[in-house]
Write a protein that holds these residues in place. Structure first.
Motif, PDB file in Angstrom:
ATOM      1  N   ASP A  16       0.809  -1.223   0.000  1.00 24.05           N
ATOM      2  CA  ASP A  16       0.000   0.000   0.000  1.00 24.05           C
ATOM      3  C   ASP A  16       0.840   1.270   0.000  1.00 24.05           C
ATOM      4  OD1 ASP A  16      -2.058   1.855   0.237  1.00 24.05           O
ATOM      5  OD2 ASP A  16      -2.323   1.534   2.383  1.00 24.05           O
ATOM      6  N   LEU A  17       1.579   1.532   1.084  1.00 24.11           N
ATOM      7  CA  LEU A  17       2.164   2.859   1.271  1.00 24.11           C
ATOM      8  C   LEU A  17       3.519   2.795   1.972  1.00 24.11           C
ATOM      9  CD1 LEU A  17       1.454   5.974   1.079  1.00 24.11           C
ATOM     10  CD2 LEU A  17       0.658   5.760   3.439  1.00 24.11           C
ATOM     11  N   VAL A  18       4.447   3.638   1.488  1.00 27.11           N
ATOM     12  CA  VAL A  18       5.734   3.873   2.148  1.00 27.11           C
ATOM     13  C   VAL A  18       5.854   5.370   2.392  1.00 27.11           C
ATOM     14  CG1 VAL A  18       8.243   3.679   1.996  1.00 27.11           C
ATOM     15  CG2 VAL A  18       6.809   1.945   0.920  1.00 27.11           C
ATOM     16  N   ARG A  19       6.256   5.744   3.603  1.00 30.40           N
ATOM     17  CA  ARG A  19       6.427   7.166   3.901  1.00 30.40           C
ATOM     18  C   ARG A  19       7.783   7.421   4.533  1.00 30.40           C
ATOM     19  NH1 ARG A  19       3.306   9.826   7.494  1.00 30.40           N
ATOM     20  NH2 ARG A  19       2.633   7.969   8.609  1.00 30.40           N
ATOM     21  N   GLY A  20       8.399   8.541   4.151  1.00 33.26           N
ATOM     22  CA  GLY A  20       9.669   8.938   4.731  1.00 33.26           C
ATOM     23  C   GLY A  20       9.686  10.428   4.988  1.00 33.26           C
ATOM     24  N   GLU A  21      10.647  10.851   5.801  1.00 31.95           N
ATOM     25  CA  GLU A  21      10.810  12.272   6.095  1.00 31.95           C
ATOM     26  C   GLU A  21      12.260  12.666   5.867  1.00 31.95           C
ATOM     27  OE1 GLU A  21       9.758  12.699  10.180  1.00 31.95           O
ATOM     28  OE2 GLU A  21      11.556  11.682  10.932  1.00 31.95           O
ATOM     29  N   ILE A  22      12.490  13.935   5.722  1.00 31.39           N
ATOM     30  CA  ILE A  22      13.821  14.438   5.395  1.00 31.39           C
ATOM     31  C   ILE A  22      14.857  13.983   6.424  1.00 31.39           C
ATOM     32  CG2 ILE A  22      13.408  16.629   6.603  1.00 31.39           C
ATOM     33  CD1 ILE A  22      15.124  17.998   4.453  1.00 31.39           C
ATOM     34  N   ASN A  23      16.007  13.559   5.921  1.00 32.60           N
ATOM     35  CA  ASN A  23      17.148  13.224   6.768  1.00 32.60           C
ATOM     36  C   ASN A  23      17.972  14.492   6.927  1.00 32.60           C
ATOM     37  OD1 ASN A  23      19.410  12.198   8.035  1.00 32.60           O
ATOM     38  ND2 ASN A  23      20.145  11.039   6.262  1.00 32.60           N
ATOM     39  N   THR A  24      17.787  15.178   8.035  1.00 32.26           N
ATOM     40  CA  THR A  24      18.462  16.465   8.237  1.00 32.26           C
ATOM     41  C   THR A  24      19.963  16.322   8.418  1.00 32.26           C
ATOM     42  OG1 THR A  24      17.965  16.334  10.611  1.00 32.26           O
ATOM     43  CG2 THR A  24      16.403  17.550   9.215  1.00 32.26           C
ATOM     44  N   ALA A  25      20.428  15.093   8.617  1.00 33.01           N
ATOM     45  CA  ALA A  25      21.865  14.851   8.766  1.00 33.01           C
ATOM     46  C   ALA A  25      22.450  14.202   7.514  1.00 33.01           C
ATOM     47  CB  ALA A  25      22.114  13.962   9.990  1.00 33.01           C
ATOM     48  N   TYR A  26      21.761  14.364   6.383  1.00 33.93           N
ATOM     49  CA  TYR A  26      22.227  13.728   5.146  1.00 33.93           C
ATOM     50  C   TYR A  26      23.618  14.223   4.776  1.00 33.93           C
ATOM     51  CZ  TYR A  26      22.015  11.836   0.397  1.00 33.93           C
ATOM     52  OH  TYR A  26      22.264  11.149  -0.764  1.00 33.93           O
ATOM     53  N   HIS A  27      24.420  13.336   4.225  1.00 28.52           N
ATOM     54  CA  HIS A  27      25.839  13.623   4.020  1.00 28.52           C
ATOM     55  C   HIS A  27      26.140  14.456   2.776  1.00 28.52           C
ATOM     56  CE1 HIS A  27      26.004  10.369   0.954  1.00 28.52           C
ATOM     57  NE2 HIS A  27      25.204   9.714   1.763  1.00 28.52           N
ATOM     58  N   VAL A  28      25.116  14.865   2.029  1.00 23.99           N
ATOM     59  CA  VAL A  28      25.313  15.732   0.864  1.00 23.99           C
ATOM     60  C   VAL A  28      24.688  17.096   1.176  1.00 23.99           C
ATOM     61  CG1 VAL A  28      24.911  16.048  -1.603  1.00 23.99           C
ATOM     62  CG2 VAL A  28      25.228  13.737  -0.680  1.00 23.99           C
ATOM     63  N   PRO A  29      25.429  18.188   1.027  1.00 24.42           N
ATOM     64  CA  PRO A  29      24.913  19.515   1.393  1.00 24.42           C
ATOM     65  C   PRO A  29      23.671  19.915   0.594  1.00 24.42           C
ATOM     66  CG  PRO A  29      27.295  19.571   1.042  1.00 24.42           C
ATOM     67  CD  PRO A  29      26.828  18.235   0.568  1.00 24.42           C
ATOM     68  N   ASN A  30      22.774  20.641   1.263  1.00 25.30           N
ATOM     69  CA  ASN A  30      21.600  21.255   0.633  1.00 25.30           C
ATOM     70  C   ASN A  30      20.588  20.257   0.063  1.00 25.30           C
ATOM     71  OD1 ASN A  30      22.850  23.756   1.147  1.00 25.30           O
ATOM     72  ND2 ASN A  30      23.923  23.669  -0.816  1.00 25.30           N
ATOM     73  N   ARG A  31      20.653  19.022   0.506  1.00 28.78           N
ATOM     74  CA  ARG A  31      19.762  17.978  -0.001  1.00 28.78           C
ATOM     75  C   ARG A  31      19.208  17.173   1.162  1.00 28.78           C
ATOM     76  NH1 ARG A  31      23.822  18.914  -3.558  1.00 28.78           N
ATOM     77  NH2 ARG A  31      23.447  18.715  -5.804  1.00 28.78           N
ATOM     78  N   PRO A  32      17.991  16.649   1.003  1.00 23.56           N
ATOM     79  CA  PRO A  32      17.083  16.745  -0.140  1.00 23.56           C
ATOM     80  C   PRO A  32      16.231  18.011  -0.084  1.00 23.56           C
ATOM     81  CG  PRO A  32      16.107  15.337   1.500  1.00 23.56           C
ATOM     82  CD  PRO A  32      17.484  15.709   2.020  1.00 23.56           C
ATOM     83  N   TYR A  33      15.574  18.291  -1.170  1.00 24.19           N
ATOM     84  CA  TYR A  33      14.717  19.469  -1.274  1.00 24.19           C
ATOM     85  C   TYR A  33      13.355  19.238  -0.617  1.00 24.19           C
ATOM     86  CZ  TYR A  33      11.409  22.567  -3.749  1.00 24.19           C
ATOM     87  OH  TYR A  33      10.406  23.445  -4.078  1.00 24.19           O
ATOM     88  N   PHE A  34      12.830  18.044  -0.777  1.00 29.20           N
ATOM     89  CA  PHE A  34      11.487  17.753  -0.260  1.00 29.20           C
ATOM     90  C   PHE A  34      11.535  17.413   1.228  1.00 29.20           C
ATOM     91  CE2 PHE A  34      11.006  17.015  -4.829  1.00 29.20           C
ATOM     92  CZ  PHE A  34       9.865  17.768  -5.084  1.00 29.20           C
ATOM     93  N   ASP A  35      10.497  17.782   1.931  1.00 34.39           N
ATOM     94  CA  ASP A  35      10.419  17.539   3.372  1.00 34.39           C
ATOM     95  C   ASP A  35       9.949  16.123   3.688  1.00 34.39           C
ATOM     96  OD1 ASP A  35      11.045  20.297   4.196  1.00 34.39           O
ATOM     97  OD2 ASP A  35       9.120  20.766   3.270  1.00 34.39           O
ATOM     98  N   THR A  36       9.083  15.609   2.863  1.00 34.96           N
ATOM     99  CA  THR A  36       8.581  14.248   3.055  1.00 34.96           C
ATOM    100  C   THR A  36       8.464  13.570   1.701  1.00 34.96           C
ATOM    101  OG1 THR A  36       6.253  14.918   2.871  1.00 34.96           O
ATOM    102  CG2 THR A  36       7.232  14.894   5.099  1.00 34.96           C
ATOM    103  N   VAL A  37       8.403  12.243   1.726  1.00 33.27           N
ATOM    104  CA  VAL A  37       8.179  11.482   0.510  1.00 33.27           C
ATOM    105  C   VAL A  37       7.127  10.429   0.802  1.00 33.27           C
ATOM    106  CG1 VAL A  37      10.091   9.884   1.015  1.00 33.27           C
ATOM    107  CG2 VAL A  37       9.243  10.105  -1.327  1.00 33.27           C
ATOM    108  N   GLU A  38       6.224  10.263  -0.135  1.00 34.50           N
ATOM    109  CA  GLU A  38       5.184   9.252  -0.021  1.00 34.50           C
ATOM    110  C   GLU A  38       5.176   8.431  -1.298  1.00 34.50           C
ATOM    111  OE1 GLU A  38       1.064  10.313   1.190  1.00 34.50           O
ATOM    112  OE2 GLU A  38       0.516   9.479  -0.774  1.00 34.50           O
TER     113      GLU A  38
END
Length: 596
Positions: free
Chosen positions: A244-266
């Motif tokens: 049915d559904l997968v949901r994620g939220e921004i990884n604020t500690a992501y190892h690439v600067p200025n990414r990701p742009y989206f706050d959540t993904v569904e």
């Protein structure tokens, strides 16, 4: 091109007399993929090109929700068990490999600090090893550090037959050494022309050692992480409802600067391809729709004046009909379609030859797929260097009848042929999808004119492509006579694509149906050609081996190719989403963003 001329061109690139781009374009014109051309240069000491980024945001977050629509829903989130493309795409939201492939065929580093080359000491001159330097400072979503120990663990985990991973062939015959906390060395048994397979792309996604170590071998299916991923990717896991559904939220500690742009993904699953296309192209309810296996005429109407656009990405996917060489109706040791059996009628080459003449590929292309599916006689169609010119397809009910008559298959009172008490009646299954049901109808009609009874079976896509080993209706179980689906080529080299006909890849109960050879067709000559290709560094000789393999498969009618399929996506007009035909569709989801 002769070897001497090829080496002269490479020398011109090394001397700065020819650009890397010009060389790659020349090789593509000769039928090689851009990635393979890049590998040739890297073997010769020419550095990889840097991928051009189209990413514009200057900070992470702020983009709101990203809504993806997959009409085949994911059923698990462990990349090593992800036999279905939709499972692989869901995993890539959270997990990353050391490197992946961009649309131009360049290797792009993710968890690697750099791409191995001769200049940086990463590639051995003898082609038998590659050294990867890992990116430092990367953390798993739970805050634990990513190190070389995680790579060593994934090699051991995926390469263990008891774990029953779908990518076992990538890891079981290599060795991986830890040189230090952020450096590993991959050792091959022989010179390996396509070294960018382990830890790269779809089969390279890495899971954390500290969460999966207790679930190695026969405990692998019990790991909580199979449904609740903890990766290094741009999004952190929030929720998963299988099918049915997968949901994620921004990884604020992501190892690439200025990414990701989206706050959540569904990532929403279910429904059908037409409704998915409508929700992106026409109404704009979603930002992205995957694999729009929809009649081309419908796609054009939905796109006209709508809120989205159709994007077609070239690759190596093929819609085809596998032939079951085992008996799906007899159980041996608790297993149907056992390699201890043979099919009561499809083991007769005459029957397979007749079926091959009854699949009207031309009508399937003309009336169903249009620009999104091209009739073909080959299983291996891309790169063109590996495409056989000796094969051909034709449609002839008359010839099919003649073949079956000569082989002793006589029509009964019901019009269905039989021989030695066995009737020519087949169950033909595929997933629920309008183009597939229309293709089934075309094949069924022709078969009945030749005295072959066909029962059509349609299975929900979420079930048919499920990774559930207990589900008898998945395509790897293949508990029918013939079936139909698309198999994807997720690398620019055909080795892993063509291993699905090797004898050691047969799908069985013992390997939890993770083996890629679902036809159970076995051929000693094919196995020898495949083994020879694994260590052949000469690109001309290697291409000849793959062409031979394709011709063996087609000549024995182990499968019936229907249409060669580029991948068709639906994107919101504002969405900038880097896509690649040589990796999975979410490979660069960290760089997806909106443009105003």
């Amino acid at each position: 091109m002769q070897e001497q001329a090829l080496r002269a061109m490479i020398a011109r690139v090394k001397d700065g007399l020819m650009s890397r781009r010009a060389f790659v374009q020349r090789m593509v014109a000769l039928g090689l993929t851009a990635p393979m051309a890049g590998l040739m240069l890297s073997h010769s000491g020419v550095a990889w090109a840097q991928s051009a980024s189209t990413y514009k945001p200057t900070k992470a977050g702020g983009g709101g929700p990203l809504k993806l629509l997959y009409w085949q829903a994911p059923t698990l989130l462990n990349p090593h068990f992800a036999v279905g493309t939709k499972d692989q795409a869901a995993c890539r939201i959270f997990y990353e490999p050391l490197a992946g492939w961009d649309a131009d065929g360049n290797l792009v580093p993710f968890l690697a600090a750099e791409i191995p080359s001769q200049q940086n000491g990463g590639l051995a001159d003898d082609g038998k090893s590659v050294t990867w330097k890992l990116k430092q400072g990367v953390k798993w979503h739970d805050g634990q550090p990513f190190t070389a120990d995680d790579c060593i663990f994934n090699w051991q985990y995926a390469g263990d037959p008891a774990t029953a991973t779908y990518d076992v062939a990538t890891y079981k015959d290599i060795k991986v050494e830890k040189l230090d906390d952020h450096t590993i060395k991959v050792l091959f048994q022989k010179p390996t022309p396509f070294w960018a397979d382990p830890f790269v792309g779809v089969r390279g996604m890495l899971v954390p050692k500290h969460l999966f170590e207790a679930y190695k071998g026969d405990k692998s299916r019990d790991a909580p992480g199979n449904l609740a991923p903890v990766g290094t990717g741009p999004f952190k896991f929030v929720d998963f409802k299988p099918g049915d559904l997968v949901r994620g939220e921004i990884n604020t500690a992501y190892h690439v600067p200025n990414r990701p742009y989206f706050d959540t993904v569904e990532m929403k699953g279910g429904g059908d391809a037409v409704s998915a296309a409508r929700a992106v192209l026409q109404t704009g309810e979603y930002d992205y729709a995957w694999n729009l296996q929809v009649e081309d005429e419908i796609l054009k109407k939905l796109e006209d004046g709508g809120k989205g656009r159709v994007t077609i990405v070239d690759g190596g996917s093929i819609e085809f009909i596998p032939i079951n060489f085992t008996d799906p109706w007899t159980e041996v040791d608790g297993e149907r379609s056992s390699i201890k059996t043979k099919h009561p009628s499809l083991s007769d080459k005459a029957v397979r030859d007749a079926l091959n003449l009854l699949v009207d590929r031309g009508s399937v292309e003309k009336f169903i797929y249009g620009r999104t599916g091209l009739a073909t006689a080959n299983f291996l169609n891309n790169p063109t260097r590996f495409r056989s010119k000796a094969t051909k397809w034709e449609v002839s009910i008359e010839k099919a009848n003649q073949i079956l008559d000569a082989a002793g298959w006589k029509r009964g009172s019901d019009g269905v042929r039989e021989k030695d008490g066995k009737k020519l009646k087949f169950v033909y299954q595929t997933s629920i999808n309008a183009p597939r049901q229309k293709t089934q109808a075309i094949v069924k009609q022709a078969c009945e004119k030749a005295g072959i009874g066909v029962e059509l079976k349609s299975v929900a896509a979420s079930v048919f492509f499920s990774s559930d080993v207990a589900n008898p209706d998945t395509y790897p179980h293949f508990y029918t006579d013939i079936e139909m689906y698309t198999t994807t080529m997720t690398e620019p080299d055909p080795a892993l694509f063509m291993n699905q006909f090797t004898s050691w890849e047969v799908a069985t109960k013992e390997n939890k149906w993770q083996g890629r050879n679902i036809t159970r067709w076995r051929n000693e000559e094919y196995d020898k050609a495949y083994r020879a290709a694994e260590g052949e560094l000469d690109p001309v000789k290697r291409a000849a081996l793959f062409i031979k393999m394709n011709e063996l498969v087609i000549g024995d009618v182990a499968v019936i190719p229907v249409v060669y399929r580029p991948t068709v996506y639906g994107l919101a007009k504002s969405l900038n989403a880097p896509l690649s035909g040589w990796d999975n569709d979410t490979y660069m989801i960290s760089d997806w963003h909106r443009e105003t």
